[in-house]
Design a protein around this motif. Structure first.
Motif, PDB file in Angstrom:
ATOM      1  N   ARG A 144      19.678  37.000  41.302  1.00 56.31           N
ATOM      2  CA  ARG A 144      20.169  37.097  42.685  1.00 56.31           C
ATOM      3  C   ARG A 144      21.585  37.645  42.772  1.00 56.31           C
ATOM      4  O   ARG A 144      21.888  38.471  43.633  1.00 56.31           O
ATOM      5  CB  ARG A 144      20.109  35.715  43.353  1.00 56.31           C
ATOM      6  CG  ARG A 144      20.630  35.687  44.795  1.00 56.31           C
ATOM      7  CD  ARG A 144      20.218  34.418  45.504  1.00 56.31           C
ATOM      8  NE  ARG A 144      20.750  33.224  44.867  1.00 56.31           N
ATOM      9  CZ  ARG A 144      21.966  32.717  45.138  1.00 56.31           C
ATOM     10  NH1 ARG A 144      22.765  33.311  46.006  1.00 56.31           N
ATOM     11  NH2 ARG A 144      22.372  31.612  44.529  1.00 56.31           N
ATOM     12  N   LEU A 145      22.461  37.214  41.853  1.00 56.36           N
ATOM     13  CA  LEU A 145      23.874  37.562  41.957  1.00 56.36           C
ATOM     14  C   LEU A 145      24.266  38.796  41.150  1.00 56.36           C
ATOM     15  O   LEU A 145      25.296  39.399  41.422  1.00 56.36           O
ATOM     16  CB  LEU A 145      24.730  36.372  41.501  1.00 56.36           C
ATOM     17  CG  LEU A 145      24.535  35.079  42.298  1.00 56.36           C
ATOM     18  CD1 LEU A 145      25.289  33.919  41.639  1.00 56.36           C
ATOM     19  CD2 LEU A 145      24.996  35.268  43.740  1.00 56.36           C
ATOM     20  N   ARG A 146      23.479  39.149  40.148  1.00 54.13           N
ATOM     21  CA  ARG A 146      23.730  40.303  39.289  1.00 54.13           C
ATOM     22  C   ARG A 146      25.165  40.330  38.761  1.00 54.13           C
ATOM     23  O   ARG A 146      25.904  41.311  38.931  1.00 54.13           O
ATOM     24  CB  ARG A 146      23.433  41.608  40.046  1.00 54.13           C
ATOM     25  CG  ARG A 146      22.029  41.719  40.611  1.00 54.13           C
ATOM     26  CD  ARG A 146      20.982  41.602  39.552  1.00 54.13           C
ATOM     27  NE  ARG A 146      21.114  42.627  38.517  1.00 54.13           N
ATOM     28  CZ  ARG A 146      20.386  42.680  37.403  1.00 54.13           C
ATOM     29  NH1 ARG A 146      19.491  41.748  37.158  1.00 54.13           N
ATOM     30  NH2 ARG A 146      20.566  43.647  36.544  1.00 54.13           N
ATOM     31  N   PRO A 147      25.601  39.252  38.098  1.00 53.01           N
ATOM     32  CA  PRO A 147      26.963  39.230  37.553  1.00 53.01           C
ATOM     33  C   PRO A 147      27.121  40.211  36.397  1.00 53.01           C
ATOM     34  O   PRO A 147      26.151  40.551  35.711  1.00 53.01           O
ATOM     35  CB  PRO A 147      27.116  37.791  37.061  1.00 53.01           C
ATOM     36  CG  PRO A 147      25.721  37.392  36.679  1.00 53.01           C
ATOM     37  CD  PRO A 147      24.842  38.040  37.726  1.00 53.01           C
ATOM     38  N   ASP A 148      28.357  40.651  36.193  1.00 53.47           N
ATOM     39  CA  ASP A 148      28.644  41.508  35.044  1.00 53.47           C
ATOM     40  C   ASP A 148      28.681  40.689  33.758  1.00 53.47           C
ATOM     41  O   ASP A 148      28.271  41.163  32.698  1.00 53.47           O
ATOM     42  CB  ASP A 148      29.997  42.203  35.227  1.00 53.47           C
ATOM     43  CG  ASP A 148      30.028  43.118  36.434  1.00 53.47           C
ATOM     44  OD1 ASP A 148      29.127  43.967  36.549  1.00 53.47           O
ATOM     45  OD2 ASP A 148      30.946  42.971  37.268  1.00 53.47           O
TER      46      ASP A 148
ATOM     47  N   MET B 290      35.955  47.898  42.370  1.00 50.57           N
ATOM     48  CA  MET B 290      35.057  46.735  42.365  1.00 50.57           C
ATOM     49  C   MET B 290      35.518  45.719  41.323  1.00 50.57           C
ATOM     50  O   MET B 290      35.789  46.085  40.174  1.00 50.57           O
ATOM     51  CB  MET B 290      33.630  47.172  42.042  1.00 50.57           C
ATOM     52  CG  MET B 290      32.970  48.016  43.117  1.00 50.57           C
ATOM     53  SD  MET B 290      32.647  47.052  44.610  1.00 50.57           S
ATOM     54  CE  MET B 290      31.346  45.975  44.019  1.00 50.57           C
ATOM     55  N   PRO B 291      35.592  44.432  41.703  1.00 48.73           N
ATOM     56  CA  PRO B 291      36.002  43.419  40.722  1.00 48.73           C
ATOM     57  C   PRO B 291      34.909  43.158  39.701  1.00 48.73           C
ATOM     58  O   PRO B 291      33.722  43.423  39.936  1.00 48.73           O
ATOM     59  CB  PRO B 291      36.254  42.184  41.594  1.00 48.73           C
ATOM     60  CG  PRO B 291      35.368  42.374  42.781  1.00 48.73           C
ATOM     61  CD  PRO B 291      35.370  43.862  43.038  1.00 48.73           C
ATOM     62  N   LEU B 292      35.316  42.651  38.573  1.00 47.43           N
ATOM     63  CA  LEU B 292      34.394  42.216  37.530  1.00 47.43           C
ATOM     64  C   LEU B 292      33.814  40.877  37.961  1.00 47.43           C
ATOM     65  O   LEU B 292      34.552  39.933  38.234  1.00 47.43           O
ATOM     66  CB  LEU B 292      35.167  42.067  36.229  1.00 47.43           C
ATOM     67  CG  LEU B 292      34.420  41.606  34.978  1.00 47.43           C
ATOM     68  CD1 LEU B 292      33.361  42.618  34.595  1.00 47.43           C
ATOM     69  CD2 LEU B 292      35.407  41.409  33.851  1.00 47.43           C
ATOM     70  N   THR B 293      32.486  40.781  38.063  1.00 49.47           N
ATOM     71  CA  THR B 293      31.866  39.557  38.584  1.00 49.47           C
ATOM     72  C   THR B 293      31.378  38.650  37.454  1.00 49.47           C
ATOM     73  O   THR B 293      30.836  39.123  36.460  1.00 49.47           O
ATOM     74  CB  THR B 293      30.697  39.886  39.526  1.00 49.47           C
ATOM     75  OG1 THR B 293      29.748  40.706  38.826  1.00 49.47           O
ATOM     76  CG2 THR B 293      31.195  40.635  40.750  1.00 49.47           C
ATOM     77  N   VAL B 294      31.582  37.334  37.642  1.00 49.12           N
ATOM     78  CA  VAL B 294      31.299  36.359  36.590  1.00 49.12           C
ATOM     79  C   VAL B 294      30.492  35.197  37.146  1.00 49.12           C
ATOM     80  O   VAL B 294      30.759  34.698  38.255  1.00 49.12           O
ATOM     81  CB  VAL B 294      32.615  35.819  35.991  1.00 49.12           C
ATOM     82  CG1 VAL B 294      32.320  34.764  34.922  1.00 49.12           C
ATOM     83  CG2 VAL B 294      33.444  36.949  35.407  1.00 49.12           C
ATOM     84  N   LEU B 295      29.509  34.760  36.360  1.00 46.23           N
ATOM     85  CA  LEU B 295      28.747  33.538  36.646  1.00 46.23           C
ATOM     86  C   LEU B 295      29.153  32.486  35.626  1.00 46.23           C
ATOM     87  O   LEU B 295      29.159  32.747  34.421  1.00 46.23           O
ATOM     88  CB  LEU B 295      27.243  33.815  36.541  1.00 46.23           C
ATOM     89  CG  LEU B 295      26.298  32.604  36.612  1.00 46.23           C
ATOM     90  CD1 LEU B 295      26.357  31.942  37.994  1.00 46.23           C
ATOM     91  CD2 LEU B 295      24.864  33.026  36.276  1.00 46.23           C
TER      92      LEU B 295
END
Length: 220
Positions: free
Chosen positions: A46-50, A1-6
């Motif tokens: 909504r997006l639950r970024p890391d 899973m990629p690291l998610t960013v906002l």
């Protein structure tokens, strides 16, 4: 899973640049953008970024208040990195004290940006420890601040926990601390968890700030 960013910044060109840098990495995905701190809460829910990479100075809600609001209202909140033009910025120190996990300069090189996001996500290393120390000297509430000193005294850290906190303030990772103290990494993780719990700190950054402000660790 990629690291998610906002990404949160009121300058579209800054967001475009950050997105390009981060998405050049196969293990990082930008899942959303916002132009002001006021829009962060619904997007985080909504997006639950890391990780949230957020400008510290914005017109409606700045990075300090946005950080404070995210940590207060979102269960299991993301890591937060604030972005600033000037390293010695009182807004940055305010954001760190509010709970941000680290900060980045807007002039940072691409490799520094991606490295910082990964480090903050992993959570076992203090981002730019020397800069945090300088911020504590310039904008802290004062060496030996009574409130911070009371917090550290009430924590009743053991001798070994105090050693770990001092090494954390130097920016050492868990593995490096283990090497210094000649113990296992798992033992260090247990000590770090105990230090954070006793100080009521969200992460290493908040623990180290408390250590500097109380005078437990010298900021000079």
């Amino acid at each position: 899973m990629p690291l998610t960013v906002l990404l949160v910044d009121d300058e579209p060109l800054v967001r475009i640049g950050l997105r390009a840098v981060l998405e050049s990495q196969p293990d990082i995905e930008v899942v959303g953008e916002a132009a002001d701190g006021a829009a962060v809460i619904p997007l985080v829910r909504r997006l639950r970024p890391d990780v949230v990479v957020m400008d510290v100075r914005m017109p409606l809600m700045d990075g300090i208040e946005a950080t404070r609001t995210v940590l207060r209202t979102v269960p299991d909140p993301p890591k937060i990195v604030v972005v600033t033009t000037f390293e010695n910025d009182e807004y940055v120190y305010g954001a760190l004290r509010a709970g941000a996990d680290g900060f980045l300069l807007k002039r940072a090189r691409p490799a520094e940006i991606t490295h910082a996001v990964r480090l903050v996500a992993e959570g076992d290393l203090l981002l730019f420890p020397a800069a945090v120390r300088r911020l504590a000297v310039s904008h802290g509430r004062g060496h030996g601040d009574t409130s911070a000193r009371d917090t550290v005294e009430r924590a009743a850290l053991t001798g070994r926990e105090g050693e770990v906190l001092r090494l954390m303030a130097r920016g050492l990772s868990n593995a490096e601390i283990a090497g210094c103290l000649v113990v296992s990494t798992e033992t260090v993780k247990s000590h770090v968890s105990a230090v954070l719990a006793k100080l009521g700190a969200r992460d290493r950054t908040q623990a180290v700030i408390a250590a500097y402000e109380s005078g437990f660790v010298s900021a000079e």
